[in-house]
Design a protein around this motif. Structure first.
Motif, short mmCIF file in Angstrom:
data_model
loop_
_atom_site.label_atom_id
_atom_site.label_comp_id
_atom_site.label_asym_id
_atom_site.label_seq_id
_atom_site.Cartn_x
_atom_site.Cartn_y
_atom_site.Cartn_z
N SER A 145 0.86 -1.09 0.07
CA SER A 145 0.12 0.08 0.02
C SER A 145 0.94 1.19 0.09
N GLY A 146 2.00 1.16 -0.11
CA GLY A 146 2.93 2.24 -0.17
C GLY A 146 2.78 2.92 1.23
N ALA A 147 2.92 2.35 2.40
CA ALA A 147 2.86 3.11 3.42
C ALA A 147 3.88 2.82 4.59
N VAL A 148 4.38 4.16 5.38
CA VAL A 148 5.46 3.84 6.27
C VAL A 148 4.55 4.22 7.70
N GLY A 149 4.23 3.36 8.47
CA GLY A 149 3.71 3.55 9.74
C GLY A 149 4.86 4.20 10.61
N LEU A 150 4.03 5.15 11.65
CA LEU A 150 5.03 5.88 12.49
C LEU A 150 4.49 5.18 13.93
N ALA A 151 5.47 5.34 14.70
CA ALA A 151 4.96 4.84 16.03
C ALA A 151 4.02 5.60 17.07
N ASP A 152 3.74 6.89 16.48
CA ASP A 152 2.84 7.81 17.03
C ASP A 152 1.50 7.70 16.31
N GLY A 153 1.36 6.78 15.43
CA GLY A 153 0.09 6.40 14.71
C GLY A 153 -0.01 7.04 13.50
N ARG A 154 0.73 7.68 13.28
CA ARG A 154 0.63 8.47 11.73
C ARG A 154 1.06 7.56 10.80
N THR A 155 0.60 7.90 9.51
CA THR A 155 0.71 6.70 8.22
C THR A 155 1.20 7.64 7.31
N LEU A 156 2.37 7.24 6.77
CA LEU A 156 2.89 8.34 5.55
C LEU A 156 2.60 7.60 4.20
N ARG A 157 2.06 7.78 3.54
CA ARG A 157 2.04 7.39 1.91
C ARG A 157 2.97 7.57 1.22
N THR A 158 3.72 6.78 0.66
CA THR A 158 4.95 7.16 -0.09
C THR A 158 5.21 6.24 -1.46
N ASP A 159 5.80 6.79 -2.42
CA ASP A 159 6.13 5.93 -3.61
C ASP A 159 7.57 5.25 -3.54
N GLY A 160 8.56 5.82 -2.74
CA GLY A 160 9.79 5.18 -2.82
C GLY A 160 10.07 5.34 -1.18
N VAL A 161 11.07 4.59 -0.86
CA VAL A 161 11.79 4.35 0.61
C VAL A 161 13.01 4.06 0.48
N VAL A 162 13.66 4.92 1.33
CA VAL A 162 15.01 4.75 1.80
C VAL A 162 15.31 4.50 3.07
N ILE A 163 15.65 3.14 3.39
CA ILE A 163 15.99 2.55 4.48
C ILE A 163 17.43 3.07 5.01
N ALA A 164 17.44 3.78 6.03
CA ALA A 164 18.75 4.46 6.54
C ALA A 164 18.71 4.14 8.22
N THR A 165 18.25 3.05 8.64
CA THR A 165 18.08 3.07 10.20
C THR A 165 19.44 2.52 10.83
N GLY A 166 20.52 2.35 10.30
CA GLY A 166 21.82 2.18 10.92
C GLY A 166 21.71 0.76 11.81
N ALA A 167 22.53 1.01 12.62
CA ALA A 167 22.84 -0.09 13.58
C ALA A 167 22.61 0.49 15.15
N ALA A 168 22.27 -0.70 16.13
CA ALA A 168 22.46 -0.30 17.44
C ALA A 168 23.43 -1.32 18.29
N PRO A 169 23.73 -0.59 19.29
CA PRO A 169 24.91 -1.48 20.16
C PRO A 169 23.76 -2.81 20.72
N ARG A 170 24.82 -3.72 20.63
CA ARG A 170 24.60 -4.83 21.15
C ARG A 170 24.67 -4.83 22.85
N THR A 171 24.10 -5.53 23.65
CA THR A 171 24.26 -5.33 24.98
C THR A 171 24.60 -6.61 25.63
N LEU A 172 24.77 -6.33 26.88
CA LEU A 172 25.09 -7.68 27.72
C LEU A 172 24.01 -7.93 28.44
N ARG A 173 23.67 -8.99 29.17
CA ARG A 173 22.61 -9.48 30.06
C ARG A 173 23.01 -8.59 31.28
#
Ligand SMILES: Cc1cc2nc3c(=O)[nH]c(=O)nc-3n(C[C@H](O)[C@H](O)[C@H](O)COP(=O)(O)OP(=O)(O)OC[C@H]3O[C@@H](n4cnc5c(N)ncnc54)[C@H](O)[C@@H]3O)c2cc1C
Length: 400
Positions: free
Chosen positions: A92-120
Motif C-alpha cells: 500500500s506504499g505506507a510507512v507507519g510511525l510509532a505515534d500512529g501516523r501513516t505516511l503514503r510514499t512512492d519510494g523508501v530509503v531505509i537508513a536506520t543504521g545499527a544499534a549497540p549489542r548489550t550484555l545481560r
C-alpha cells in the motif's frame, strides 16, 4: 513516477541519500523520519574528542552538525524527528510511525543504521553503550563527575577509542576482550597484534581471552566479574561489543532480512521502490556470491548517491563499487585501512616497524599472489592515501 520519497533514519546515510535525490533532479516531496530528536550529526567524534574536550559542553549539535541552514533550505525536506517508523507496507506504499501516523510514499530509503549489542544485566547505573549523542553526553558527564576506574568491555574500534579517550582523561582503564586478540577479522593476526599493542604503550591494560560473567553492584555498577573468576573494580563500565543492524521495524514487510537488509550491488532491495543504505544495508558482492555490510562512515556517506540514482531509475543502473575504507583514532595515532583483505593474504611492511614500535607508525600492504589487496597505516597518512588511490584504480595494479 515518484511523488513522495520517505527516508527512514535521519543520520549520515539517510542525509546523503536525500542529497543524492535532490542532486539528481528529484523535485517531489521528500520526508525524513528520525527516531532521535536531533538533525543529522557526526558520530565519529563521540568516542574521541567529544569525550576528552575541556570546557562547558555545548547544548546543541555544535561542530557535530552535518547540515546547516543553507543545506537544509536546498534539501527542502519535511523533517519528522523524535518519532520511530515501526512498519513498512510496500503493497500500500505506507510507512507507519510509532505515534500512529501513516505516511503514503512512492519510494523508501531505509537508513536506520545499527544499534549497540548489550550484555545481560547491563541496565545498571554506571554502565554505558555509545552510539548516539545522548549516550555520549551521559558517558562524558559520568567520566567527569565520578569515575576513577573504567572498564571497557570489547576491544573493537569503539572500545579502543573510548579506552584511549579515558586514558587521556587520566583515568585508570582496563579493556576486556573475549577473543584471544581483538580486530583479527578486520586486520589479520599480525596487524591486529600491532594495533593492540597501542593499549599497553599508553598504560591501558588489555585482558584478552576471557569473557564477562556478570556485572557487580546493586544501586550502580561497582565491578566486572570475569568468566575466569577475577573481579575488576569499576566506577564506570562501557560495553562496546558490536552492533546489530536496526531491522526490527521491517519484520513482515516482505523484505529479505539477514543481519541487515539484503540488497543487490546497487543498494536496491527485491521490493520495487525500496533501497537501503549505510550500516543497515547488506549488499551483494558481484562475482563472489557473497554479501557485505559495512559499519563505516565512508560507505554510509557514499552509498546515498548510488541508491538515489537506482531508486529514481526504477532499476539498478549503477553498482556501489567504492573501495572499503575506515579510520580510527587511538592514543594520538591515526589508523587507516582501505581495501578488501581475505584470510590468508600476506602482509608486507613497507615503512616503519609494526612489531617493535607500532606507536611510532608503520605502513603495511596486504597481498595475494603478490597483488596488493589492502593497505593499513598507523600515522602514515600520505603514503596511505597514495596507495589507497592506486588500489581504488584497480586491484591488478602493483602497489610498491
Ligand atoms: C562512537 C562512534 C564512533 C565512530 N567512529 C568511526 C570512525 O572513526 N571511522 C569510521 O569509519 N566510522 C566510525 N563510526 C561509524 C559511523 O559513524 C557509522 O558507520 C555511520 O554513522 C553509519 O551511518 P548510518 O546513517 O547508516 O547509521 P546511523 O548513524 O546509526 O543512523 C541511523 C539513524 O536511524 C535512526 N533510526 C533507527 N531506527 C529508526 C526507525 N525505526 N525510525 C526512524 N529512525 C530510526 C537512528 O536513531 C539513527 O539516528 C563510528 C560510530 C560511532 C557510534
Amino acid at each position: 513516477m515518484m511523488r513522495t520519497v520517505t527516508v527512514v533514519g535521519a543520520s549520515l546515510a539517510g542525509l546523503h541519500a536525500a542529497r543524492g535525490l535532490r542532486d539528481q533532479g528529484y523535485d517531489g516531496r521528500l520526508v525524513i523520519v528520525g527516531e532521535e530528536r536531533h538533525r543529522p550529526y557526526d558520530r565519529p567524534p563521540l568516542s574521541k574528542e567529544f569525550l576528552t574536550a575541556t570546557g562547558e559542553p555545548d547544548g546543541g549539535l555544535g561542530k557535530l552538525a552535518l547540515t546547516d541552514p543553507e543545506d537544509e533550505a536546498e534539501l527542502d525536506a519535511e523533517w519528522l524527528l523524535g518519532v520511530r517508523a515501526d512498519r513498512l507496507d510496500p503493497a500500500s506504499g505506507a510507512v507507519g510511525l510509532a505515534d500512529g501516523r501513516t505516511l503514503r510514499t512512492d519510494g523508501v530509503v531505509i537508513a536506520t543504521g545499527a544499534a549497540p549489542r548489550t550484555l545481560r544485566a547491563t541496565a545498571l547505573p554506571g554502565v554505558h553503550t555509545l552510539r548516539t549523542l545522548d549516550d555520549a553526553r551521559r558517558l562524558r558527564a559520568e567520566l567527569r563527575a565520578a569515575a576513577a576506574r573504567v572498564v571497557v568491555i570489547g576491544a573493537g574500534f569503539i572500545g579502543a577509542e573510548v579506552a584511549s579517550s579515558c586514558a587521556a582523561l587520566g583515568l585508570d582503564v582496563t579493556v576486556v576482550e573475549a577473543a584471544p586478540l581483538p580486530l583479527v577479522p578486520q586486520l589479520g593476526e599480525r596487524m591486529a597484534q600491532a594495533c593492540a599493542s597501542l593499549h599497553a604503550a599508553h598504560g591501558v591494560s588489555l585482558l584478552c581471552g576471557t569473557g564477562v560473567a556478570t556485572l557487580r553492584g546493586t544501586d550502580r555498577v561497582t565491578g566486572v566479574e570475569l568468566a575466569d573468576g577475577r573481579v575488576l573494580p569499576a566506577d564506570v563500565v562501557v560495553v562496546g561489543v558490536g552492533v546489530r543492524p536496526v531491522t526490527g521495524w521491517l519484520e513482515g514487510s516482505g523484505l529479505a532480512l539477514d543481519d541487515g537488509v539484503l540488497c543487490d550491488e546497487g543498494c536496491a532491495t527485491a521490493l520495487p521502490g525500496v533501497v537501503a543504505v549505510g550500516d543497515v544495508a547488506r549488499l551483494a558482492r558481484p562475482g563472489t556470491g557473497g554479501t557485505v555490510r559495512a559499519e563505516h562512515w565512508t560507505s554510509a556517506a557514499e552509498q546515498g548517491a548510488v541508491a538515489a540514482r537506482n531508486l529514481l531509475a526504477g532499476a539498478t543502473v549503477e553498482p556501489f563499487g567504492a573501495l572499503p575504507y575506515f579510520w580510527s583514532d587511538q592514543y594520538g595515532a591515526r589508523i587507516q585501512f582501505a581495501g578488501r583483505r581475505e584470510p590468508g593474504d600476506t602482509v608486507r611492511i613497507a615503512e616503519g616497524d609494526s612489531d617493535k614500535d607500532a606507536a611510532g607508525g608503520f605502513l603495511a600492504v596486504y597481498e595475494r599472489d603478490a597483488i596488493p589487496t589492502a593497505v593499513l597505516a598507523v600515522n602514515r597518512p600520505k603514503p596511505f592515501t597514495r596507495l589507497r588511490r592506486e588500489l581504488a584504480r584497480g586491484p591488478r595494479l602493483a602497489v610498491r
